[in-house]
Design a protein around this motif. Structure first.
Motif, PDB file in Angstrom:
ATOM      1  N   ASN A   1       0.857  -1.184   0.000  1.00 41.42           N
ATOM      2  CA  ASN A   1       0.000   0.000   0.000  1.00 41.42           C
ATOM      3  C   ASN A   1       0.898   1.241   0.000  1.00 41.42           C
ATOM      4  OD1 ASN A   1      -1.723   2.192   0.721  1.00 41.42           O
ATOM      5  ND2 ASN A   1      -3.183   0.731   1.589  1.00 41.42           N
ATOM      6  N   PHE A   2       0.971   1.917  -1.142  1.00 38.37           N
ATOM      7  CA  PHE A   2       1.883   3.052  -1.297  1.00 38.37           C
ATOM      8  C   PHE A   2       1.177   4.401  -1.072  1.00 38.37           C
ATOM      9  CE2 PHE A   2       4.230  -0.267  -3.531  1.00 38.37           C
ATOM     10  CZ  PHE A   2       5.543   0.010  -3.202  1.00 38.37           C
ATOM     11  N   HIS A   3       0.177   4.430  -0.186  1.00 41.32           N
ATOM     12  CA  HIS A   3      -0.583   5.677   0.003  1.00 41.32           C
ATOM     13  C   HIS A   3       0.292   6.816   0.497  1.00 41.32           C
ATOM     14  CE1 HIS A   3      -1.094   5.866   4.522  1.00 41.32           C
ATOM     15  NE2 HIS A   3      -0.612   4.637   4.380  1.00 41.32           N
ATOM     16  N   ASN A   4       1.355   6.511   1.240  1.00 40.75           N
ATOM     17  CA  ASN A   4       2.253   7.559   1.729  1.00 40.75           C
ATOM     18  C   ASN A   4       3.244   8.030   0.671  1.00 40.75           C
ATOM     19  OD1 ASN A   4       1.590   8.298   4.420  1.00 40.75           O
ATOM     20  ND2 ASN A   4       2.313   6.291   5.143  1.00 40.75           N
ATOM     21  N   PHE A   5       3.252   7.366  -0.469  1.00 42.44           N
ATOM     22  CA  PHE A   5       4.221   7.698  -1.521  1.00 42.44           C
ATOM     23  C   PHE A   5       3.568   8.436  -2.692  1.00 42.44           C
ATOM     24  CE2 PHE A   5       5.917   4.214   0.895  1.00 42.44           C
ATOM     25  CZ  PHE A   5       7.275   4.470   0.981  1.00 42.44           C
ATOM     26  N   THR A   6       2.403   8.998  -2.465  1.00 43.02           N
ATOM     27  CA  THR A   6       1.719   9.781  -3.490  1.00 43.02           C
ATOM     28  C   THR A   6       0.968  10.910  -2.796  1.00 43.02           C
ATOM     29  OG1 THR A   6       0.220   9.645  -5.392  1.00 43.02           O
ATOM     30  CG2 THR A   6      -0.354   8.310  -3.469  1.00 43.02           C
TER      31      THR A   6
ATOM     32  N   LEU B   1       1.043   9.301  -8.955  1.00 42.29           N
ATOM     33  CA  LEU B   1       1.643  10.629  -9.050  1.00 42.29           C
ATOM     34  C   LEU B   1       2.703  10.820  -7.965  1.00 42.29           C
ATOM     35  CD1 LEU B   1       1.586  13.459 -10.349  1.00 42.29           C
ATOM     36  CD2 LEU B   1      -0.189  14.075  -8.689  1.00 42.29           C
ATOM     37  N   HIS B   2       3.916  11.178  -8.368  1.00 39.36           N
ATOM     38  CA  HIS B   2       5.068  11.442  -7.485  1.00 39.36           C
ATOM     39  C   HIS B   2       5.598  10.189  -6.790  1.00 39.36           C
ATOM     40  CE1 HIS B   2       4.225  15.517  -8.328  1.00 39.36           C
ATOM     41  NE2 HIS B   2       3.357  15.746  -7.380  1.00 39.36           N
ATOM     42  N   GLN B   3       5.049   9.011  -7.071  1.00 41.62           N
ATOM     43  CA  GLN B   3       5.428   7.817  -6.316  1.00 41.62           C
ATOM     44  C   GLN B   3       6.912   7.510  -6.411  1.00 41.62           C
ATOM     45  OE1 GLN B   3       3.112   4.281  -7.164  1.00 41.62           O
ATOM     46  NE2 GLN B   3       4.641   2.935  -6.253  1.00 41.62           N
ATOM     47  N   LEU B   4       7.480   7.564  -7.595  1.00 45.75           N
ATOM     48  CA  LEU B   4       8.892   7.218  -7.752  1.00 45.75           C
ATOM     49  C   LEU B   4       9.799   8.190  -7.007  1.00 45.75           C
ATOM     50  CD1 LEU B   4       9.024   6.017 -11.430  1.00 45.75           C
ATOM     51  CD2 LEU B   4      10.117   4.873  -9.526  1.00 45.75           C
ATOM     52  N   ARG B   5       9.496   9.470  -7.114  1.00 50.76           N
ATOM     53  CA  ARG B   5      10.347  10.466  -6.440  1.00 50.76           C
ATOM     54  C   ARG B   5      10.261  10.333  -4.926  1.00 50.76           C
ATOM     55  NH1 ARG B   5       8.640  16.009  -8.947  1.00 50.76           N
ATOM     56  NH2 ARG B   5      10.189  16.785  -7.451  1.00 50.76           N
ATOM     57  N   LYS B   6       9.108   9.952  -4.419  1.00 57.45           N
ATOM     58  CA  LYS B   6       8.968   9.754  -2.979  1.00 57.45           C
ATOM     59  C   LYS B   6       9.620   8.433  -2.536  1.00 57.45           C
ATOM     60  CE  LYS B   6       4.871  12.599  -2.074  1.00 57.45           C
ATOM     61  NZ  LYS B   6       5.211  13.200  -0.764  1.00 57.45           N
ATOM     62  N   MET B   7       9.522   7.402  -3.368  1.00 60.02           N
ATOM     63  CA  MET B   7      10.221   6.159  -3.054  1.00 60.02           C
ATOM     64  C   MET B   7      11.727   6.388  -2.999  1.00 60.02           C
ATOM     65  SD  MET B   7       8.051   3.465  -5.422  1.00 60.02           S
ATOM     66  CE  MET B   7       9.081   2.027  -5.054  1.00 60.02           C
ATOM     67  N   MET B   8      12.250   7.157  -3.954  1.00 62.67           N
ATOM     68  CA  MET B   8      13.683   7.452  -3.964  1.00 62.67           C
ATOM     69  C   MET B   8      14.082   8.247  -2.730  1.00 62.67           C
ATOM     70  SD  MET B   8      15.757   6.228  -6.157  1.00 62.67           S
ATOM     71  CE  MET B   8      17.020   7.292  -5.462  1.00 62.67           C
ATOM     72  N   SER B   9      13.264   9.207  -2.351  1.00 58.51           N
ATOM     73  CA  SER B   9      13.558  10.015  -1.175  1.00 58.51           C
ATOM     74  C   SER B   9      13.599   9.150   0.076  1.00 58.51           C
ATOM     75  CB  SER B   9      12.500  11.116  -1.027  1.00 58.51           C
ATOM     76  OG  SER B   9      12.708  11.866   0.146  1.00 58.51           O
ATOM     77  N   ALA B  10      12.602   8.278   0.232  1.00 61.71           N
ATOM     78  CA  ALA B  10      12.580   7.392   1.401  1.00 61.71           C
ATOM     79  C   ALA B  10      13.801   6.483   1.406  1.00 61.71           C
ATOM     80  CB  ALA B  10      11.296   6.567   1.406  1.00 61.71           C
ATOM     81  N   LEU B  11      14.198   6.003   0.239  1.00 60.30           N
ATOM     82  CA  LEU B  11      15.366   5.127   0.133  1.00 60.30           C
ATOM     83  C   LEU B  11      16.636   5.851   0.559  1.00 60.30           C
ATOM     84  CD1 LEU B  11      16.714   2.487  -0.843  1.00 60.30           C
ATOM     85  CD2 LEU B  11      16.754   3.481  -3.145  1.00 60.30           C
ATOM     86  N   VAL B  12      16.876   7.022   0.003  1.00 55.33           N
ATOM     87  CA  VAL B  12      18.097   7.776   0.287  1.00 55.33           C
ATOM     88  C   VAL B  12      18.122   8.263   1.737  1.00 55.33           C
ATOM     89  CG1 VAL B  12      19.316   9.936  -0.215  1.00 55.33           C
ATOM     90  CG2 VAL B  12      18.567   8.464  -2.088  1.00 55.33           C
TER      91      VAL B  12
END
Length: 427
Positions: A191-196, A238-249
């Motif tokens: 559930n990627f609700h926090n990543f969009t 929307l914005h999911q990839l950029r937020k996933m990258m941010s959480a990763l880094v």
């Protein structure tokens, strides 16, 4: 097709006149060569224009697919692809044309998509001691990792000297391994609700499946070391990839255990900042189900038969795509970072924040009550993102690191789009 999205207002054609888009430029080129009749030239909907993946303003694609009804047998045109490319600017290239079945839909027939995010490895340096984020994490009782990078800098070091030292930084094998271990937490269905934005935990559409996340070994270009992360997922909000990258880094640079990613899939709402748009690239969409279906259709046909349908395969254009990526995307991306220090400005905006929104970045790997966002409740000192990091187009010669640091923060407003509008904005 492939394109460098800099200077374009996204992939999707716009109804308003004067708005420069990738599809609009392609459509005009097709009209010029006679692939679209004069009767249909006034409205792309007449030829059923669609796309496999929608990209935001400035975002690049090494491969994307547009479907539409076109005239491919044009008098005097022996090389359809070459003729269309003559009418296109060099930053937009047509790789090939494939005849598909009438039931084909570019978006719904697409099984999955591959994206790459490309970033300087110096983002993995832990927060600077006594910075806002460093002190905020200490308040939570977190063990903030120390790093010799900061002890080697002089106390009165300038922003320019700091940046030069960051560009000379090289990620350790342990840091790269931490990235890979954390990235594994993204794989599977979650559930990627926090990543969009604009979606709740209870919204079933926030369930997304990530097939594979791959992190390449760091590579040095110029004075800076870069790391690329490949995301292969069915679809992205929307914005999911950029937020996933941010959480990763941010997880790796703060020493937060990978388990925090699993916590972010839970019902509690938290804020995850977006990484700069500059590093994002759509590799290409994948049509495995469609390709398997046409194998049956083609069993008794020859490639020159009218009913024959070739598979959709970007890999047959690999050499041309890789050359295009280097010339028009990666070289430009690195030049912008060298000149504008976009990633450095972003990570400094993160480290300058001393509020509670990022307090889930801790050695405890839990989301504390202070980081939870409750709808309708205004929280003290919220993180404010800079619109500058949504851009991939920057004016040459405009570099002023101190000015970038002092730019006004702007908070992302409430999202008022409905589900259908949000779905249309997905990648």
């Amino acid at each position: 097709m492939g394109f460098c999205g800099a200077g374009y207002n996204g992939m999707q054609i716009q109804t308003e006149p004067g708005i420069k888009t990738i599809e609009g430029t392609l459509f005009n080129a097709l009209v010029k060569v006679g692939a679209v009749s004069k009767d249909n030239a006034d409205n792309p909907t007449k030829v059923n224009l669609g796309r496999a993946a929608r990209t935001d303003a400035g975002v690049h694609a090494a491969g994307n697919l547009v479907s539409m009804k076109v005239i491919t047998a044009i008098p005097g045109v022996d090389d359809f692809v070459g003729r269309v490319n003559e009418e296109l600017p060099p930053e937009i290239r047509l790789w090939g044309v494939v005849r598909v079945q009438k039931s084909f839909n570019a978006r719904t027939s697409c099984d999955s998509r591959k994206y790459t995010y490309y970033f300087p490895s110096y983002l993995l340096i832990p927060p600077k001691p006594e910075s806002g984020l460093f002190e905020a994490l200490r308040r939570t009782g977190s063990e903030v990792p120390s790093h010799p990078f900061w002890t080697k800098l002089e106390a009165n070091s300038t922003l320019e000297n700091d940046l030069a030292a960051k560009r000379a930084f090289r990620a350790s094998p342990e840091q790269v391994q931490a990235l890979r271990e954390t990235a594994k937490k993204f794989e599977g269905t979650h559930n990627f609700h926090n990543f969009t934005v604009g979606r709740d935990f209870s919204d079933r559409s926030t369930q997304r499946h990530m097939k594979l996340i791959e992190i390449a070994d760091p590579v040095v270009y110029g004075s800076t070391e870069w790391i690329s992360v490949l995301f292969h997922g069915q679809s992205f909000m929307l914005h999911q990839l950029r937020k996933m990258m941010s959480a990763l880094v941010l997880t790796c640079r703060t020493g937060t255990p990978p388990q925090i990613i699993e916590e972010l899939y839970g019902p509690r709402m938290v804020f995850i900042p977006k990484m700069p748009a500059l590093g994002l690239l759509l590799e290409y969409p994948i049509f495995d189900t469609y390709n398997r279906r046409i194998v049956t259709v083609n069993e008794k046909l020859q490639p020159n038969d009218e009913e024959y349908r070739p598979p959709i395969d970007f890999e047959i254009h690999r050499e041309a795509i890789d050359q295009f990526k280097q010339e028009h995307i990666y070289t430009r991306m690195r030049a912008i970072e060298d000149r504008e220090a976009v990633f450095d400005a972003w990570i400094r905006s993160i480290d300058a924040y001393s509020g509670n929104d990022l307090s889930y970045l801790s050695s405890k790997a839990v989301i504390p009550p202070s980081a939870i966002i409750r709808k309708g409740e205004r929280r003290p000192d919220p993180f404010r993102e800079k619109r500058r990091f949504d851009s991939t187009t920057f004016t040459a010669g405009g570099n002023d690191i101190a000015a970038v640091e002092e730019q006004e923060f702007e908070e992302e407003g409430e999202v008022t789009l409905n589900k259908a509008q949000l779905a249309d904005l997905e990648g």
